[in-house]
Structures are given as structure tokens and as C-alpha cells.
Design a protein around this motif. Structure first.
Motif, mmCIF file in Angstrom:
data_model
loop_
_atom_site.group_PDB
_atom_site.id
_atom_site.type_symbol
_atom_site.label_atom_id
_atom_site.label_comp_id
_atom_site.label_asym_id
_atom_site.label_seq_id
_atom_site.Cartn_x
_atom_site.Cartn_y
_atom_site.Cartn_z
ATOM 1 N N UNK A 177 70.990 15.985 3.363
ATOM 2 C CA UNK A 177 69.931 16.856 2.843
ATOM 3 C C UNK A 177 69.257 16.210 1.633
ATOM 4 N N UNK A 178 70.033 15.512 0.818
ATOM 5 C CA UNK A 178 69.454 14.808 -0.333
ATOM 6 C C UNK A 178 68.453 13.752 0.143
ATOM 7 N N UNK A 179 68.798 12.998 1.187
ATOM 8 C CA UNK A 179 67.878 12.008 1.735
ATOM 9 C C UNK A 179 66.623 12.684 2.290
ATOM 10 N N UNK A 180 66.797 13.797 2.994
ATOM 11 C CA UNK A 180 65.646 14.519 3.537
ATOM 12 C C UNK A 180 64.728 14.991 2.414
ATOM 13 N N UNK A 181 65.325 15.490 1.334
ATOM 14 C CA UNK A 181 64.546 15.975 0.199
ATOM 15 C C UNK A 181 63.723 14.848 -0.413
ATOM 16 N N UNK A 182 64.355 13.679 -0.571
ATOM 17 C CA UNK A 182 63.629 12.528 -1.121
ATOM 18 C C UNK A 182 62.498 12.100 -0.203
ATOM 19 N N UNK A 183 62.742 12.119 1.098
ATOM 20 C CA UNK A 183 61.742 11.664 2.046
ATOM 21 C C UNK A 183 60.572 12.642 2.142
ATOM 22 N N UNK A 184 60.888 13.943 2.195
ATOM 23 C CA UNK A 184 59.846 14.965 2.340
ATOM 24 C C UNK A 184 59.146 15.268 1.024
ATOM 25 N N UNK A 185 59.794 14.878 -0.094
ATOM 26 C CA UNK A 185 59.268 15.133 -1.439
ATOM 27 C C UNK A 185 59.140 16.623 -1.729
ATOM 28 N N UNK A 186 60.052 17.399 -1.171
ATOM 29 C CA UNK A 186 60.196 18.829 -1.480
ATOM 30 C C UNK A 186 61.681 19.129 -1.511
ATOM 31 N N UNK A 187 62.108 20.169 -2.235
ATOM 32 C CA UNK A 187 63.532 20.517 -2.202
ATOM 33 C C UNK A 187 63.934 21.014 -0.815
ATOM 34 N N UNK A 188 65.107 20.595 -0.370
ATOM 35 C CA UNK A 188 65.642 21.023 0.920
ATOM 36 C C UNK A 188 66.990 21.691 0.681
ATOM 37 N N UNK A 189 67.144 22.908 1.178
ATOM 38 C CA UNK A 189 68.395 23.650 1.020
ATOM 39 C C UNK A 189 69.211 23.554 2.308
ATOM 40 N N UNK A 190 70.508 23.319 2.153
ATOM 41 C CA UNK A 190 71.402 23.208 3.305
ATOM 42 C C UNK A 190 72.001 24.572 3.627
#
Length: 256
Positions: free
Chosen positions: A179-192
Motif C-alpha cells: 500500500x505504501x508503494x501504491x500511495x507513492x505511485x498514485x501520489x494520494x494516500x491509500x488506506x489498507x
């Protein structure tokens, strides 16, 4: 030297402050390094290094903003704000040591170094900041209809990651790390919200989110489609509430 039980109480108090603080200033941790050297980086090493071992911390080629991320265990895009431009660009090296209780396990000894890094940022960079609860546009990762298709890592698999434009490899990866990688890639916070525990091998390719003039049109499916079809995970855009660390003041470090 603090006893182990005192350390555990300090770490618990810190964790509670991160989880429940509402616009409260960060507090001075009780632990400090015995010796700490901070200097502008002139290393020829490519990339950055953050080596945390019992009683010692080595930081190479790192911006103060990244040090803050490490010191306060931030993991979501948008979770740090108020950082001046120099703190995002200037790079420094840190060598710090502290006498440590040899009876402590590696995890607890490393956690104590994280608290010492907080103290170092406050004393040498004059860091002042506070926590706020903010609601912002983000994404939520959950299990798709039909269930998870994640592949558990085999015993003995080494942790390894690789990221590119439309490619993500995360070997021996937990969902919080993914999820941390997804957040960095999407440039938005991602909650698991998956509720999935364990370590997995993830290797996916998808259409890049950012494209440039002249780039050929990608034939790959979108990230959300790949997550659902390959991994059995659903990614939805939603407003989410997160804890944000707001920097009120920071200065270039004092001399050694």
C-alpha cells in the motif's frame, strides 16, 4: 540508561500520540544519541542509505524531509506538510551512536534509535511540528469479490522491490508495504482495508499513469484492473481521514 520497561512505556506513549493526537505538538522524546555528527553530504554513493542498527544510526545522502518520514514512521502520500523547499533538496549525512542495553532485542533497539532521531531533529534542526487529522481525497484497497489471489512467499524468499513506470515488483511483501508503494505511485494516500496478513510475492505490469508527448499508447490494462484480475484486490477512489504531521519550523542543522 533507561530500563526496558520504561522504554516500552515511552514507545507506547509515542504510538498513542500518533494515533489519537488532534492538532497537538510533537513532544521531545526521552532518548538521545551520545554522539552525533551531521554534515552536508559529499558522498559519491548513488541513492540514499538509512542504516539503523542497535546503538548506531547511519544516514547518507538524505534530505531532512525524508529523515522526518523515517523518524515518525510516515507511510502515506500527503502525510507530511509545511516542509520548506531547502529541506526537500539539501542532503546531509548523519553518524550517531548511543550506548545500548545488550539485552534488548534488535527490534526494540532500532525503535529506540527512531526516538533518538526525533530528538536529533528537534535539537539540531530545530524541528517543531504538530499532528492534525485531515480528510482528503485518496484511495482504499480492499478484497475484491471472489477473494484474494495473492501468492504467499515461499520460505527463504528474500525481500526485494523494483518500481518503474507501469511496473511494480515487491517480493516478500506485506500489504502495508504494498500500500505504501501504491500511495507513492498514485501520489494520494491509500488506506489498507484488506485485513490480509502475511508476506506475498507481487509482480505486476499496468498502463503508466503519467505519460509524455510522443510516448506510444500503452496496451497494458489500467492499474485497478490488474489489481482486481491478478491479485483479487479492489482499489477505489474515496475521501479518507489520516493523521498529518505539519512542520511549523525547521532550520539547517547546527554545526558539530
Amino acid at each position: 540508561m533507561l530500563e526496558s520497561v520504561h522504554t516500552k512505556l515511552a514507545l507506547l506513549a509515542f504510538a498513542l500520540s500518533v494515533s489519537h493526537a488532534r492538532a497537538q505538538p510533537i513532544e521531545q522524546p526521552r532518548l538521545e544519541f551520545d554522539i552525533a555528527s551531521i554534515k552536508p553530504s559529499n558522498s559519491n554513493m548513488g541513492g540514499q542509505r538509512f542504516r539503523n542498527t542497535p546503538g548506531a544510526l547511519e544516514v547518507i545522502n538524505m534530505q531532512p524531509s525524508v529523515m522526518i518520514w523515517n523518524a515518525y514512521n510516515l507511510s502515506l502520500e500527503g502525510q507530511l506538510t509545511g516542509v520548506p523547499s531547502w529541506a526537500d533538496n539539501d542532503i546531509f549525512d548523519i553518524e550517531a551512536k548511543a550506548e545500548e542495553d545488550p539485552s534488548l532485542g534488535p527490534a526494540e533497539a532500532k525503535a529506540r534509535n527512531v526516538l533518538r532521531l526525533q530528538s536529533l531533529l528537534m535539537s539540531r534542526f530545530q524541528l517543531r511540528a504538530h499532528w492534525e487529522t485531515r480528510t482528503m481525497q485518496g484511495s482504499v484497497l480492499s478484497v475484491a469479490k471472489g477473494g484474494s489471489k495473492l501468492k504467499p512467499s515461499a520460505t527463504g524468499t528474500d525481500y526485494r522491490t523494483r518500481q518503474g513506470s507501469g511496473d511494480l515488483l515487491c517480493q516478500r511483501c506485506s500489504l502495508p508495504i504494498f500500500v505504501h508503494f501504491l500511495s507513492n505511485y498514485l501520489k494520494v494516500p491509500v488506506r489498507d482495508d484488506s485485513g490480509i496478513d502475511g508476506l506475498f510475492d507481487i509482480n505486476i505490469s499496468f498502463a503508466p499513469i503519467e505519460t509524455f508527448d510522443g510516448d506510444p499508447k500503452s496496451e497494458r490494462p489500467a492499474l485497478a484492473t490488474v489489481l482486481q484480475d491478478r491479485l483479487g484486490l479492489k482499489l477505489e477512489s474515496k475521501k479518507i481521514t489520516i493523521q498529518v504531521l505539519v512542520v511549523d519550523h525547521i532550520e539547517r542543522p547546527t554545526s558539530n
